[in-house]
Design a protein around this motif. Sequence first.
Motif, mmCIF file in Angstrom:
data_model
loop_
_atom_site.group_PDB
_atom_site.id
_atom_site.type_symbol
_atom_site.label_atom_id
_atom_site.label_comp_id
_atom_site.label_asym_id
_atom_site.label_seq_id
_atom_site.Cartn_x
_atom_site.Cartn_y
_atom_site.Cartn_z
ATOM 1 N N GLU A 79 5.377 -0.582 0.592
ATOM 2 C CA GLU A 79 4.199 -1.339 1.032
ATOM 3 C C GLU A 79 3.271 -0.422 1.813
ATOM 4 O OE1 GLU A 79 3.880 -4.449 -0.047
ATOM 5 O OE2 GLU A 79 5.855 -4.252 -0.989
ATOM 6 N N GLY A 80 2.145 -0.953 2.227
ATOM 7 C CA GLY A 80 1.227 -0.212 3.075
ATOM 8 C C GLY A 80 0.690 1.039 2.410
ATOM 9 N N LEU A 81 0.792 2.169 3.113
ATOM 10 C CA LEU A 81 0.264 3.432 2.620
ATOM 11 C C LEU A 81 0.957 3.849 1.317
ATOM 12 C CD1 LEU A 81 -1.812 5.614 3.275
ATOM 13 C CD2 LEU A 81 -0.018 6.830 4.523
ATOM 14 N N ALA A 82 2.246 3.575 1.188
ATOM 15 C CA ALA A 82 2.972 3.900 -0.053
ATOM 16 C C ALA A 82 2.386 3.127 -1.229
ATOM 17 C CB ALA A 82 4.463 3.584 0.102
ATOM 18 N N ALA A 83 2.015 1.874 -1.023
ATOM 19 C CA ALA A 83 1.424 1.071 -2.092
ATOM 20 C C ALA A 83 0.039 1.596 -2.469
ATOM 21 C CB ALA A 83 1.339 -0.397 -1.672
ATOM 22 N N LEU A 84 -0.735 2.038 -1.478
ATOM 23 C CA LEU A 84 -2.039 2.639 -1.757
ATOM 24 C C LEU A 84 -1.855 3.922 -2.571
ATOM 25 C CD1 LEU A 84 -5.125 2.794 -1.399
ATOM 26 C CD2 LEU A 84 -4.712 3.977 0.788
ATOM 27 N N ARG A 85 -0.926 4.750 -2.144
ATOM 28 C CA ARG A 85 -0.641 5.993 -2.871
ATOM 29 C C ARG A 85 -0.219 5.692 -4.305
ATOM 30 N NH1 ARG A 85 3.812 9.496 -3.929
ATOM 31 N NH2 ARG A 85 3.217 11.715 -3.824
ATOM 32 N N ASP A 86 0.658 4.700 -4.491
ATOM 33 C CA ASP A 86 1.099 4.310 -5.834
ATOM 34 C C ASP A 86 -0.086 3.932 -6.718
ATOM 35 O OD1 ASP A 86 3.779 4.699 -5.234
ATOM 36 O OD2 ASP A 86 4.199 2.563 -4.902
ATOM 37 N N ALA A 87 -0.987 3.115 -6.174
ATOM 38 C CA ALA A 87 -2.144 2.661 -6.958
ATOM 39 C C ALA A 87 -3.014 3.839 -7.371
ATOM 40 C CB ALA A 87 -2.958 1.653 -6.152
ATOM 41 N N LEU A 88 -3.182 4.806 -6.491
ATOM 42 C CA LEU A 88 -4.004 5.972 -6.802
ATOM 43 C C LEU A 88 -3.284 6.900 -7.790
ATOM 44 C CD1 LEU A 88 -5.448 6.593 -3.237
ATOM 45 C CD2 LEU A 88 -6.626 5.562 -5.195
ATOM 46 N N LEU A 89 -1.977 7.059 -7.634
ATOM 47 C CA LEU A 89 -1.209 7.854 -8.596
ATOM 48 C C LEU A 89 -1.285 7.257 -9.996
ATOM 49 C CD1 LEU A 89 2.022 8.727 -6.564
ATOM 50 C CD2 LEU A 89 0.337 10.364 -7.456
#
Length: 196
Positions: A79-89
Amino acid sequence: MPRTKGDHEARRRDVSAAVWQVMATRGFAGLTLRAVAAELGATTGLLTHYFPTKHALVEYALGLLEQRTASRPRRHTGEGLAALRDALLDILPLTPEATDSNRIWVSSWDTALSDPTLSTDYARKYAQSRDRLSERVAAAQELGELPPGDPAQIAAGAQAFILGLVVQALFDPGALPPQRQVELLDGYLAALTASR
């Protein structure tokens, strides 16, 4: 013998595969009835049964691209920053399939910019993408992983960064292989978190 519905659906799948292959190898500018017919090993006359006009072919191709993009597996590491990173990856051309999809999207921009209806539709799609990124930014802010600020503005910056990286990676894959793309993304995210 009359054709069955299964024959028609199988032929549509064959046509879809041919349209996809033409877009992946020739870009959107190379998407013509003649090119799709050649890929399919058929006549253009057969294709006009499915696509009476070039516009119909373009609409179908864009629908196919959106369908493939939506059905692609997505990362979910947290969640959080990891979810943002996932979406961008998930946007980056890190695999051959993602590279083909991005090549097609980028090559379709010219067509979309010259057609007001498509341009409006693309603007809507990119706005929806920013909204989804904004939700992830807000969640990362709530967890204290990102500094306070307007989530929509941060999401717009992240979208601009990632789309710029996509274009650069497509034009110069030797300089921006997948590992380097991930490093640049992680550096961008680290800069966002550094101002906490």
